[in-house]
Design an enzyme around this catalytic site. Structure first.
Site, short mmCIF file in Angstrom:
data_model
loop_
_atom_site.label_atom_id
_atom_site.label_comp_id
_atom_site.label_asym_id
_atom_site.label_seq_id
_atom_site.Cartn_x
_atom_site.Cartn_y
_atom_site.Cartn_z
N LYS A 194 0.86 -1.18 0.00
CA LYS A 194 0.00 0.00 0.00
C LYS A 194 0.90 1.23 0.00
CE LYS A 194 -3.61 2.40 2.56
NZ LYS A 194 -4.59 2.32 3.64
N LYS A 247 -2.14 -1.50 -3.79
CA LYS A 247 -3.03 -0.34 -3.72
C LYS A 247 -2.22 0.94 -3.83
CE LYS A 247 -6.01 1.98 -0.48
NZ LYS A 247 -6.51 2.02 0.86
C1 PBG Z 1 -7.49 3.45 5.64
C2 PBG Z 1 -7.78 3.26 4.19
C3 PBG Z 1 -7.58 4.21 3.15
C4 PBG Z 1 -8.12 3.66 1.99
C5 PBG Z 1 -8.58 2.38 2.32
N1 PBG Z 1 -8.34 2.14 3.68
C6 PBG Z 1 -7.07 5.59 3.22
C7 PBG Z 1 -5.70 5.84 3.69
O1 PBG Z 1 -4.87 4.95 3.82
O2 PBG Z 1 -5.46 7.00 3.99
C8 PBG Z 1 -8.19 4.36 0.67
C9 PBG Z 1 -9.18 3.85 -0.31
C10 PBG Z 1 -9.51 4.76 -1.43
O3 PBG Z 1 -8.91 5.84 -1.62
O4 PBG Z 1 -10.43 4.41 -2.19
N2 PBG Z 1 -6.54 2.72 6.27
#
Ligand code: PBG
Length: 325
Positions: A194, A247
């Site tokens: 991520k 992601k």
């Molecule tokens: C939180 C989380 C996020 C997303 C999914 N889980 C945001 C972040 O890490 O700040 C983002 C998903 C999206 O932008 O569609 N842990």
């Protein structure tokens, strides 16, 4: 010319016969934002067509999706500011509406797959995925909190636990906690790679979950790195993950590809809020045609190697397949 690749493109029947990638609705996961209350359906301004929904509305939404052949959902809670604290206590409170909604979904629709989100940010007064002490995100203090959250979610009936926090060692801690509590059949879809991406903006608006100070760069990955994704994937595999996720998706197709080539676990990709918002905005301006650009986008993520795609376009894709878009 002996070789004329165009011969295999001569008509639709031939083109279909040699088509290499097939995207099915069963590969898709639809994100749903849930809130406490009744009769609530608020549109998220930076994500047209997506809503914050209370339990009654979510259940109706899921029924509609199932009729379209869409059975997989990932749930995110929008939590009231007054319920947030430094240690995300509300995340494992049995009265937590998010957990109750999950139970209600599984009771009514047992044949669905519902995926949770494990991270402190929706519940944290600091808005970070981990515990904050003096501006630092403290890894090992965060782990037992994540484990408690994961067990509460398994208890509520989630099929897959989705750790999105990027703390080191969390998959093993969560796996052990689940097993100890008897949830050895509950799987883990790990957010393996991520990235600290600029494309999460609309999601953070939806949940009001942006960090109060600083950024997420000490735990989310540097967008410049690919080898590091292999290290994370190795660790997650060894620690007991059932799915490896990349992601965002579109800006990281090479990362999806390299994980698919090197690991045997199913690969998931999260086509994130900002990536969807860009396409929607271009379509609203008349610059792209939604019915064509949307499926091409999802197909590219699948072709790169994602077995599973989490996307805000899941319902529209399901409609398109049924000729209802
Ligand atoms: C939180 C989380 C996020 C997303 C999914 N889980 C945001 C972040 O890490 O700040 C983002 C998903 C999206 O932008 O569609 N842990």
């Amino acid at each position: 010319m002996l070789r004329r690749p165009r011969r295999n493109r001569n008509n639709a029947a031939i083109r279909n016969m040699v088509e290499e990638t097939h995207l099915r609705v069963s590969n898709l996961v639809y994100p749903l934002f849930v809130v406490d209350g009744k009769g609530i359906k608020e549109e998220i301004s930076s994500m047209p067509g997506n809503f914050r929904m209370s339990q009654d509305v979510v259940l109706k939404e899921i029924r509609e999706c199932i009729k379209l052949g869409l059975t997989n959902f990932i749930l995110f809670p929008a939590v009231a500011e007054k319920l947030k604290d430094k240690v995300a206590t509300y995340s494992y409170d049995p009265e937590n509406f998010y957990l109750k909604i999950a139970s209600a979904i599984k009771k009514k629709f047992p044949d669905t797959c519902i995926i949770s989100d494990v991270a402190m940010d929706p519940y944290s007064s600091d808005g970070h995925d981990g515990y904050v002490d003096d501006g630092q995100i403290v890894n090992d203090v965060t782990l037992p909190i994540l484990a408690k959250m994961a067990v509460a979610q398994a208890q509520a009936g989630f099929d897959l636990i989705g750790p999105s926090d990027m703390m080191d060692g969390r998959i093993q801690v969560i796996r052990e906690a689940l097993d100890e509590a008897g949830f050895y059949t509950t799987g883990i879809m790990s957010y393996t790679a991520k990235y600290a991406s600029a494309f999460y903006g609309p999601f953070r608006d939806a949940l009001d979950s942006a960090p109060k100070a600083g950024d997420k760069k000490t735990y989310q990955m540097n967008p410049a790195n690919k080898k590091e994704a292999l290290i994370e994937a190795e660790l997650d595999t060894a620690e007991g993950a059932d799915f490896l996720m990349v992601k965002p998706a579109l800006n990281y197709l090479d990362v999806i590809h390299v994980l698919k080539q090197n690991f045997d676990l199913p690969i998931a990709a999260y086509h994130v809020s900002g990536e969807c918002a860009m396409l929607i905005a271009a379509c609203q301006n008349g610059w792209l045609e939604y019915k064509k650009a949307m499926p091409e986008t999802l197909l590219s993520i699948h072709r790169a190697g994602a077995d599973v795609i989490i996307t805000y376009f899941a319902k529209d894709f399901a409609k398109l397949v049924k000729g209802k878009l």
